[in-house]
Write a protein that holds these residues in place. Structure first.
Motif, mmCIF file in Angstrom:
data_model
loop_
_atom_site.group_PDB
_atom_site.id
_atom_site.type_symbol
_atom_site.label_atom_id
_atom_site.label_comp_id
_atom_site.label_asym_id
_atom_site.label_seq_id
_atom_site.Cartn_x
_atom_site.Cartn_y
_atom_site.Cartn_z
ATOM 1 N N GLN A 1 -2.809 19.784 -34.958
ATOM 2 C CA GLN A 1 -3.326 19.070 -35.030
ATOM 3 C C GLN A 1 -4.753 18.875 -35.041
ATOM 4 O O GLN A 1 -5.668 19.375 -36.674
ATOM 5 N N GLU A 2 -5.254 19.193 -34.200
ATOM 6 C CA GLU A 2 -7.045 19.994 -34.191
ATOM 7 C C GLU A 2 -6.814 20.926 -35.007
ATOM 8 O O GLU A 2 -7.998 20.589 -35.791
ATOM 9 N N LEU A 3 -6.424 22.170 -35.410
ATOM 10 C CA LEU A 3 -6.401 23.358 -36.671
ATOM 11 C C LEU A 3 -6.850 22.573 -37.525
ATOM 12 O O LEU A 3 -7.222 23.043 -38.630
ATOM 13 N N SER A 4 -5.779 21.400 -38.115
ATOM 14 C CA SER A 4 -5.781 20.340 -39.676
ATOM 15 C C SER A 4 -6.596 20.260 -39.501
ATOM 16 O O SER A 4 -7.159 20.226 -41.232
ATOM 17 N N GLU A 5 -7.476 19.251 -38.921
ATOM 18 C CA GLU A 5 -8.625 18.390 -38.714
ATOM 19 C C GLU A 5 -9.418 19.030 -39.154
ATOM 20 O O GLU A 5 -10.707 18.781 -39.067
ATOM 21 N N TRP A 6 -10.099 20.564 -38.657
ATOM 22 C CA TRP A 6 -10.917 21.614 -38.362
ATOM 23 C C TRP A 6 -11.136 22.443 -39.816
ATOM 24 O O TRP A 6 -12.328 22.295 -40.303
ATOM 25 N N TYR A 7 -10.228 22.598 -40.260
ATOM 26 C CA TYR A 7 -9.655 23.218 -41.952
ATOM 27 C C TYR A 7 -9.735 22.335 -42.359
ATOM 28 O O TYR A 7 -10.842 22.288 -44.156
ATOM 29 N N GLN A 8 -9.866 20.622 -42.402
ATOM 30 C CA GLN A 8 -9.628 19.724 -43.215
ATOM 31 C C GLN A 8 -11.688 19.866 -43.490
ATOM 32 O O GLN A 8 -12.457 19.030 -44.200
ATOM 33 N N GLY A 9 -12.312 19.655 -42.630
ATOM 34 C CA GLY A 9 -13.454 19.808 -41.961
ATOM 35 C C GLY A 9 -14.068 20.718 -43.232
ATOM 36 O O GLY A 9 -15.350 20.573 -43.639
ATOM 37 N N TRP A 10 -13.901 22.045 -42.433
ATOM 38 C CA TRP A 10 -14.593 23.231 -43.974
ATOM 39 C C TRP A 10 -14.528 22.879 -45.168
ATOM 40 O O TRP A 10 -14.757 23.248 -45.991
ATOM 41 N N LEU A 11 -12.751 22.345 -44.764
ATOM 42 C CA LEU A 11 -12.519 22.801 -46.358
ATOM 43 C C LEU A 11 -13.836 21.287 -47.565
ATOM 44 O O LEU A 11 -13.979 21.473 -48.687
ATOM 45 N N GLN A 12 -14.605 20.549 -46.372
ATOM 46 C CA GLN A 12 -15.491 19.028 -46.965
ATOM 47 C C GLN A 12 -16.789 19.521 -47.021
ATOM 48 O O GLN A 12 -17.539 18.706 -46.323
ATOM 49 N N VAL A 13 -16.579 20.701 -46.152
ATOM 50 C CA VAL A 13 -18.251 21.357 -45.194
ATOM 51 C C VAL A 13 -19.521 21.244 -46.834
ATOM 52 O O VAL A 13 -20.750 21.011 -46.121
ATOM 53 N N THR A 14 -18.818 21.587 -47.663
ATOM 54 C CA THR A 14 -20.245 21.402 -48.796
ATOM 55 C C THR A 14 -20.515 20.243 -48.952
ATOM 56 O O THR A 14 -21.815 19.641 -50.339
ATOM 57 N N ASP A 15 -19.187 19.045 -49.129
ATOM 58 C CA ASP A 15 -19.745 17.786 -49.091
ATOM 59 C C ASP A 15 -20.578 17.182 -47.883
ATOM 60 O O ASP A 15 -21.638 16.353 -48.297
ATOM 61 N N THR B 1 -21.771 20.109 -42.791
ATOM 62 C CA THR B 1 -22.092 19.842 -41.231
ATOM 63 C C THR B 1 -20.853 20.584 -40.943
ATOM 64 O O THR B 1 -19.861 20.732 -41.358
ATOM 65 N N GLU B 2 -21.292 21.828 -40.307
ATOM 66 C CA GLU B 2 -19.868 22.565 -39.812
ATOM 67 C C GLU B 2 -19.024 21.682 -38.701
ATOM 68 O O GLU B 2 -19.916 21.440 -37.908
ATOM 69 N N PRO B 3 -18.204 21.893 -39.138
ATOM 70 C CA PRO B 3 -17.046 20.825 -38.199
ATOM 71 C C PRO B 3 -16.856 21.970 -36.608
ATOM 72 O O PRO B 3 -17.185 23.241 -36.830
ATOM 73 N N ASP B 4 -17.115 20.807 -36.114
ATOM 74 C CA ASP B 4 -16.480 22.194 -34.491
ATOM 75 C C ASP B 4 -15.757 22.929 -33.690
ATOM 76 O O ASP B 4 -13.871 22.276 -34.889
ATOM 77 N N LYS B 5 -15.544 23.582 -33.973
ATOM 78 C CA LYS B 5 -14.181 24.584 -33.829
ATOM 79 C C LYS B 5 -13.634 24.677 -31.892
ATOM 80 O O LYS B 5 -14.067 24.142 -31.426
ATOM 81 N N PRO B 6 -12.208 24.151 -32.552
ATOM 82 C CA PRO B 6 -11.375 24.025 -31.184
ATOM 83 C C PRO B 6 -11.405 25.231 -30.247
ATOM 84 O O PRO B 6 -11.870 26.259 -30.283
ATOM 85 N N SER B 7 -11.590 24.878 -29.344
ATOM 86 C CA SER B 7 -12.578 25.412 -28.216
ATOM 87 C C SER B 7 -10.865 26.284 -27.908
ATOM 88 O O SER B 7 -11.508 27.557 -26.966
ATOM 89 N N TRP B 8 -9.807 26.222 -27.871
ATOM 90 C CA TRP B 8 -8.982 27.496 -27.414
ATOM 91 C C TRP B 8 -9.252 28.219 -29.155
ATOM 92 O O TRP B 8 -7.866 29.191 -28.944
ATOM 93 N N LEU B 9 -9.689 28.839 -30.073
ATOM 94 C CA LEU B 9 -9.823 29.342 -30.564
ATOM 95 C C LEU B 9 -10.638 30.694 -30.437
ATOM 96 O O LEU B 9 -12.119 30.029 -29.996
ATOM 97 N N TYR B 10 -10.122 31.124 -30.463
ATOM 98 C CA TYR B 10 -11.446 32.661 -30.625
ATOM 99 C C TYR B 10 -11.985 33.718 -30.890
ATOM 100 O O TYR B 10 -10.911 33.986 -31.772
#
Length: 121
Positions: A95-109, A112-121
């Protein structure tokens, strides 16, 4: 000084020499500003003038281009992983990954860069 115009705006300039299809123009009072923002200058009544709105659009386009490149390198390397990797994620992580991905898909609108999930490295 010569300038090359496209749709009334400067796309190139030469302080010395000639440009193919260039036209003569008087140098604006603040040459340092002109050289930093020349694409936001337009020719009006034979005079070069700065267009702040055009500069804002140019800067927004540059920001969007940068964000697209960052999305490509920072986001897609995770999103394009194989099913085995996804199978190891918890539902909350998915779920967190999906929200982060959606944030990146909307980044040109959002611009604002979405906050990366803390568990991704």
């Amino acid at each position: 000084m010569q300038v090359l115009l496209e749709k009334g705006y400067v796309v190139s300039y030469a302080l010395e020499g000639n440009l193919v299809d260039g036209i003569e123009a008087n140098a604006p009072p603040d040459m340092e500003h002109f050289m930093a923002h020349f694409k936001a200058y337009r020719m009006r009544d034979g005079t070069l003038e700065y267009d702040g709105q055009q500069n804002t659009e140019i800067e927004k386009k540059a920001l969007c281009d940068d964000l697209r490149k960052r999305r490509e390198t920072e986001c897609f390397s995770y999103i394009n992983r194989g099913q085995l990797w996804y199978d190891k994620l918890s539902n909350a992580q998915k779920q967190e990954l999906s929200e982060w991905y959606q944030g990146w898909l909307q980044v040109t609108d959002t611009l604002t860069e979405p906050d990366k999930p803390s568990w991704l490295y």
